[in-house]
Every structure is written in structure tokens, then in C-alpha cells.
Write an enzyme that holds these catalytic residues in place. Structure first.
Site, PDB file in Angstrom:
ATOM      1  N   ARG B 258       0.862  -1.186   0.000  1.00 31.55           N
ATOM      2  CA  ARG B 258       0.000   0.000   0.000  1.00 31.55           C
ATOM      3  C   ARG B 258       0.895   1.231   0.000  1.00 31.55           C
ATOM      4  NH1 ARG B 258      -2.433   1.049   5.303  1.00 31.55           N
ATOM      5  NH2 ARG B 258      -1.044   2.828   5.260  1.00 31.55           N
ATOM      6  N   HIS B 262      -3.809   4.638   4.266  1.00 30.07           N
ATOM      7  CA  HIS B 262      -5.001   3.751   4.244  1.00 30.07           C
ATOM      8  C   HIS B 262      -6.165   4.484   3.591  1.00 30.07           C
ATOM      9  CE1 HIS B 262      -8.391   1.345   5.451  1.00 30.07           C
ATOM     10  NE2 HIS B 262      -8.865   2.345   6.170  1.00 30.07           N
ATOM     11  N   TYR B 271       3.554   5.289  11.708  1.00 27.99           N
ATOM     12  CA  TYR B 271       3.795   3.875  11.985  1.00 27.99           C
ATOM     13  C   TYR B 271       4.728   3.169  11.018  1.00 27.99           C
ATOM     14  CZ  TYR B 271      -0.232   3.706   8.797  1.00 27.99           C
ATOM     15  OH  TYR B 271      -1.080   3.900   7.746  1.00 27.99           O
TER      16      TYR B 271
END
Lengths: 326, 361
Positions: B258, B262, B271
Site C-alpha cells: 500500500r 489507508h 507507523y
């Protein structure tokens, strides 16, 4: 006309509709060879084959989730949750997809399905087998919740539910499954969903209930009428969602007094909505506060002591008397 | 009595076109020039729309949405190998595949700008199931759609997508189990993009591969390089052939990354590190697909330039169309609660209209 109990009447509705419409399929645990744990689907596997009477693996969410897919593809699945106490595992599928698909696609996709489930107490069953949680489903926009009270209306309402273009939770009061018989005509009889029924007309008090509570309610009404010479109007809600509030608010305008009898816990239940609607529509006609006889806000006790927790005809009588004497 | 093994399993990994553009000639599915170029055009279009949407969102002209950049080599080749009668059952990161199926580009813009109209374009005829936001539900829908297709005697399959995070959901396992028990004609595709919002693949599951989760349900599985459109093509062809032959469901784990957040409401710098992202960008699918076309002699800089200009213009036109769409009914939800009239809804509809009329004054 045959005298059938509710189990036989529901079986008749399923069988007749499956004969008529090959898009109707049944899914559930132990509904095939075993005929269902309450024998509701007895004989249907032999008649319609395993492609249409599907004994599923043991997973409530997948029974509903796969049925949603089938319904979107044009079939009419009728699923059985073995007991309502296990149905909460499918709540995600039901809320996120079954009840919303029509709205989120403006009717392009629809989910015509029926979820049958036995519910309610009084049969000395194990833990998780005796709850009345109709309100959990009734709160969801797009859901229909139907509760029959006897063999004849169970058959007629189930036919309507299967033919309805939307998801219908069909909650079967299992205490009434084999409790009594009624004449059920062999010829098709269909009732309209979203409508309550005035089962007895009267002038002095409106008595409202549904499902298994109709029996103690009717008994108490007959006793009080005899004892006090009053006339009681009795309404069987039948449709919890959408709620046919016009029928009972009009009745209350006529009688000025009302008692609601509910097996489920007291708070946030159907009876709360009934009182709210009477407040909206019939407030100025009331001669007394609306009486409520309900279950308690505790878990349905284990069957060793459930009897004392369920509303019974004595308690209904007392509630009626209090409201009449207010 | 001696202990003895009663079952053994293996998981195969398939890569045909690597990130340097090196092609395994023996495994090459040998797409025609037209097929190869068509595939690349869809990938470019999906990338352009995705990038444009991010700009629109940052300018306040679009709502929150989940970017697709980097995952074009999964849903696009798959949709290209599906037949019209097959069901395309997406989660929410299959933009390219949806476009291939025929969904208008405006649909995704409407949807992510808060209008249900994004769901009601001619999807039923296209056999595209609307976006499934709640993770995992669509796994079961696909099994039901596939069962219905077989029941009706259609020679159709369902292809269902989910992410790596979704494989932790109960519905994933229940759905796979039902599909396998029914031998339903369905293909499950896990887009393993390494991140479920902030949870890395390593924290998501202890399983060595995601593909192996299908083995538990006795379905053929494969792990493919999800940035390699040729490996994806071969895997979906094999799985669809099995579905059509009555051999039941398959599971494809497509390993990708990805590259973006998100959704646009997410900040991946909280993160994960930049080095990891930089490395992933080198492996993204469009670079190698371009190299593949070059080597096959199907493509050159002039064609690339022309294509970029074309998709840009196409997306620009769609954005104009999207931003000029204003004639929808505010009360539309009231019209679709039930398929039958009920007084309760009618009354609330009137009340709503009265409120809106009052507020308009």
C-alpha cells in the site's frame, strides 16, 4: 381445513411456497435430514432436494452473509437461526448489508430474504435459548420484524414475508409452537406486513401485546370482562417493524386507557415505543397513564426459575385492574 | 502404532515479470499486443484517477477515500480475464478492476463525495457489487452469489477481493468454509498490501503465508507477486477454469504494497518508515509493465506521452462532470427504505421535506 399447530402451519407455508416458486431456498443448521431442531422443516428435504434445503455448516454470520449474496442474485433465501440467542453473530451482516442494500443502491440491489428464528421463554430450555430481543432488529432502518401469535397468522404472515421485497426477521414464539391448534385453511392465505390486528373490539381499555404473550393477555382480558363487566379492545401487534401505530393510537382515543404486555426486558423495548406513540397521538384522550407489564432488566434467568419472571395472566389482570381503577 | 503424516501441504509462489522487467519466458502467458497494451492503459487510467482524487481531496473538493496507487496489477488483469456474466465482488481498493468492468469513472467520485449515486450506476447489469466498507462481509456474499449462479444454471463465477487485514475476520473464515463445502464457483483474491491501517502484516497473523489459510478449507491456493500483472493473469485464469469446471473455490494471495495512506484521513508516517516506502516504490507495477511493453516492442516514449495526455484529459473531463452534478434529490433515502410503502416512512419523509423547506428560506 385442518387443525394445525404453529410448527405444522409454518411447515405448510414453506412447503407451499417452495412448490410455487423455485427461487425460494432454505438455509440453516440441521434443517435437512433432521428437519430442524423443532421439526419446522420436516419432510422438505425429501420434497425439494438438497440444493434447495441446505444444511449449512455451523456459522450464523455466513448463513446470513451467503443468503444476502443469493438474494442479490435474485433468489429468495429463507434462513433459520436455530435459536434467536445465536443470531447476534449475524448482526454485522444484517445491519451492514441486508437492511441497507436497497437504500445504498437506490433499489438497484435488493435483499428479499427471511430470517426465521424461535425466540422467547417458557419451554425450560438451556441458557441463551429463551430471550426476547425483537427490539434489536426492529431498531434498524430497512428491517421488518414480524411476530406471529398463532398457527393461522404464522402461516399467513410467513407467506407475506417470503414474498416481501425486503429482509424480514420472522420471530417465532417457541412457547406457542405446539401449545395449541387452530383451523388453518389449505388454500393460500396471506396477511399484509406492517399491520396490526384488532382481535377483539372493546370500549373501556386497549390491551396490546404480541407473540407468546397474547395467550395470557387474552385469558386475563376474558376474566376481567366477566368479573367487572367491562369491554376490552385487544390488539395483536404482529408487525414490530414497521410499527402500525395508527391502529393502537386510534383505539386509545376511543377507550382512553391502555395496557401493554411485553415479555422482553422493560427498558428500551417495544412497549416503550408504544407508549411514546400514544403520547404523540392520543395524549389528550388518556384517562390514566399507560400501564406496562414487562419482563425485567435482567438476563432471562435459567429455566429453573424462569417461570416466575415471565408475565402471566395474573399479572396481566393486575395491570388491567390498576389501569381501570386509576 | 507409529505416528505418521496423513496430510502434507505446500504453497507455491509465482512471479513471471520481476521489478527489473525481467520476464520468465517459459511462464509468460503470452498476451497479445492488444491485450498487453489494453491492460497497461487501464493501469495508467486508474493511477491518474487515483492521483487526481488525492489532489481533489486535499483541496476539499472530495471526501475521504482509500487510494489504490500501487495495486493496479491485481484487480485490472483479473477483471480483464473475467467474463461479463461473472460477479465482481470488491472491498474498497479495486478501483482499476471496477473501471474495467465498465463502472463509469464518475461513480467513484460520487461515492467518495458522500452520494449513494456512486453505487447506482448500471452496476447490476455489470455484475459489480457495491463497495463493502465493513471488512470481510463480501467474502460470504461472493459464496452466495456463486451458489445462486450455479443454482440458476449460469456458467458464471464470482471473484471476491479482500485485504490482508480482512483475513483475520471471522467472516473470512466462515465464507471460505461455506464456499468450499458447497464447491461454489468462486475465486478469493487477497490483496496483501502489508498494512491494515497501522497494523503490519507481521502483527496481523502468525501464518507464514496468507495463501495457506485457504488450505485449511481444502482449496487450491497460490501466492503471486501482486505487482506482476502476468503472474496475476496466470493465477486468475487457472482459478476461474477450476471454478467453471465445477472444482470449487480457489484462493490467490497477491503480495503488493500500500504505497499511500489507508485513507486520506490516515498518516502513515506515524507507523512506518520512509526507507520501506522508497523500496516499495521501486517495485510498483507500472514501471515493470512499461518495461515489459518496451521489450515486447509494443511501446515507446511517444506512445507513453500520448497515453499520459489522454488519461489526463479523460480524468479532467470526468472531474468536470462530477463537479457539475447537482440535481439530485436530498430526500432520496426516504424513497428506498422499503420496496413497499409504509405510513411511518411517508410521515417522516413529509416532516423532513418541511424541515428542508423551512431551512431554505
Amino acid at each position: 381445513m385442518a387443525k394445525l399447530n404453529m410448527v405444522q402451519a409454518i411447515n405448510l407455508a414453506l412447503s407451499q411456497e417452495m412448490a410455487k416458486d423455485k427461487d425460494v431456498l432454505l438455509l440453516g443448521q440441521d434443517i435437512g435430514v433432521d428437519g430442524g431442531v423443532f421439526r419446522l422443516t420436516e419432510g422438505l428435504l425429501d420434497k425439494y432436494g438438497k440444493e434447495r434445503v441446505i444444511d449449512t455448516p455451523l456459522a450464523e454470520s455466513a448463513i446470513i452473509g451467503t443468503s444476502i449474496g443469493m438474494a442479490m442474485a435474485g433468489l429468495k433465501p429463507v434462513c433459520e437461526m436455530q435459536f434467536s440467542g445465536f443470531s447476534y453473530l449475524m448482526m454485522g451482516q444484517f445491519e451492514a448489508h441486508a437492511t441497507r442494500m436497497r437504500a445504498r443502491t437506490h433499489g438497484q440491489f435488493t435483499v428479499p430474504m427471511v430470517i426465521r428464528m424461535p425466540f422467547g421463554g417458557g419451554v425450560r430450555a438451556l441458557e441463551h435459548h429463551s430471550e426476547s430481543r425483537e427490539i434489536l432488529y426492529a431498531h434498524l432502518p430497512g428491517a421488518k420484524v414480524v411476530i406471529p401469535s398463532g398457527p393461522r397468522n404464522a402461516r399467513a404472515l410467513l407467506l407475506a414475508a417470503i414474498r416481501d421485497p425486503d429482509p424480514v426477521v420472522f420471530m417465532e414464539p417457541k412457547h406457542s409452537y405446539r401449545a395449541f391448534r387452530e383451523e388453518v385453511p389449505e388454500a393460500e392465505e396471506v396477511m399484509e406486513l406492517g399491520k396490526s390486528q384488532v382481535v377483539q373490539e372493546g370500549t373501556d381499555l386497549t390491551l396490546i401485546s404480541w407473540g407468546a404473550m397474547m395467550r395470557p393477555t387474552l385469558k386475563a382480558a376474558a376474566e376481567i370482562e366477566k368479573k367487572r363487566g367491562v369491554s376490552i379492545e385487544i390488539i395483536d401487534l404482529l408487525s414490530i417493524a414497521p410499527l402500525d401505530y395508527h391502529t393502537f393510537t386510534e383505539s386509545v382515543k376511543k377507550t382512553g386507557r391502555c395496557v401493554v404486555v411485553q415479555e422482553a426486558p422493560r427498558s428500551f423495548g417495544v412497549s416503550s415505543e408504544v407508549v411514546a406513540r400514544i403520547n404523540d397521538e392520543s395524549f389528550l384522550y388518556l384517562e390514566a397513564p399507560v400501564g406496562r407489564l414487562t419482563g425485567y432488566d435482567v438476563i432471562t434467568p435459567y429455566f429453573g426459575r424462569e417461570k416466575s419472571y415471565l408475565p402471566n395472566s395474573d399479572r396481566v389482570s393486575r395491570a388491567i385492574t390498576q389501569t381501570l381503577d386509576y | 502404532m507409529p505416528r505418521k503424516p496423513i496430510a502434507k501441504f505446500t504453497v507455491e509462489h509465482l512471479q513471471i515479470l520481476d521489478e527489473k522487467g525481467k520476464l520468465d519466458a517459459k511462464l509468460d502467458p503470452k498476451l497479445s499486443e492488444k491485450e498487453a497494451v489494453t491492460m497497461y492503459r487501464w493501469m495508467r487510467l486508474a493511477r491518474e484517477l487515483d492521483e487526481r482524487m488525492l489532489k481533489l481531496q486535499r483541496q476539499g473538493r472530495l471526501g475521504t477515500f482509500p487510494p489504490n496507487t500501487g495495486q493496479e496489477a491485481i484487480s485490472i488483469p483479473i477483471a480483464l480475464r473475467m467474463q461479463e456474466k461473472d460477479w465482481f465482488v470488491g472491498a474498497f481498493r479495486e478501483l482499476g478492476g471496477r473501471l474495467v468492468r465498465g463502472e463509469p469513472l464518475t461513480a467513484t467520485l460520487y461515492y467518495y463525495n458522500g452520494w449513494e449515486e456512486g453505487n447506482i450506476l448500471p452496476q447490476k447489469e455489470m455484475r459489480i457489487i457495491p463497495t463493502s466498507v465493513v471488512i470481510g462481509c463480501q467474502i460470504e456474499h461472493a459464496a452466495g452469489l456463486a451458489y445462486a449462479a450455479r443454482y440458476k444454471g449460469e456458467d458464471a463465477a464470482a471473484v471476491c477481493f479482500i485485504g490482508d487485514g480482512g483475513t483475520s475476520e471471522g467472516d473470512f473464515h466462515e465464507g471460505l468454509n461455506f464456499a468450499a463445502a458447497w464447491k461454489a464457483p468462486v475465486v478469493y483474491v487477497v490483496q496483501n498490501n502489508q498494512w491494515a491501517i497501522s497494523i503490519p502484516r507481521s502483527d496481523q497473523t502468525a501464518s507464514q503465508t496468507i495463501a495457506q489459510k485457504g488450505i485449511a478449507y481444502d482449496m487450491p491456493v497460490i501466492q503471486v507477486d501482486g505487482n506482476d500483472p502476468l503472474a496475476v493473469t496466470v493465477a486468475i485464469d487457472e482459478a476461474l477454469a477450476r471454478a467453471r469446471a465445477g472444482e470449487g473455490p480457489s484462493l490467490i494471495e497477491a503480495v503488493t504494497y500500500r504505497l499511500m495512506m489507508h485513507t486520506t484521513a490516515d498518516d502513515p508516517t506515524k507507523y512506518r518508515g520512509k526507507a520501506e516506502e522508497d523500496d516499495a516504490w521501486k517495485k510498483e507495477p507500472l514501471i515493470r509493465t512499461r518495461m515489459y511493453l518496451d521489450k515486447k516492442g509494443y511501446w515507446d516514449d511517444a506512445k507513453e506521452e500520448a497515453l499520459l495526455a489522454e488519461v489526463k484529459a479523460q480524468v479532467e473531463a470526468v472531474v468536470k462532470e462530477f463537479e457539475s452534478a447537482k440535481d439530485w434529490q436530498q430526500d432520496e433515502p426516504f424513497r428506498h427504505v422499503y420496496g413497499t410503502e409504509h405510513a411511518n416512512i411517508t410521515e417522516q419523509h413529509q416532516d423532513f421535506l418541511a424541515n428542508v423547506a423551512r431551512e431554505a428560506k
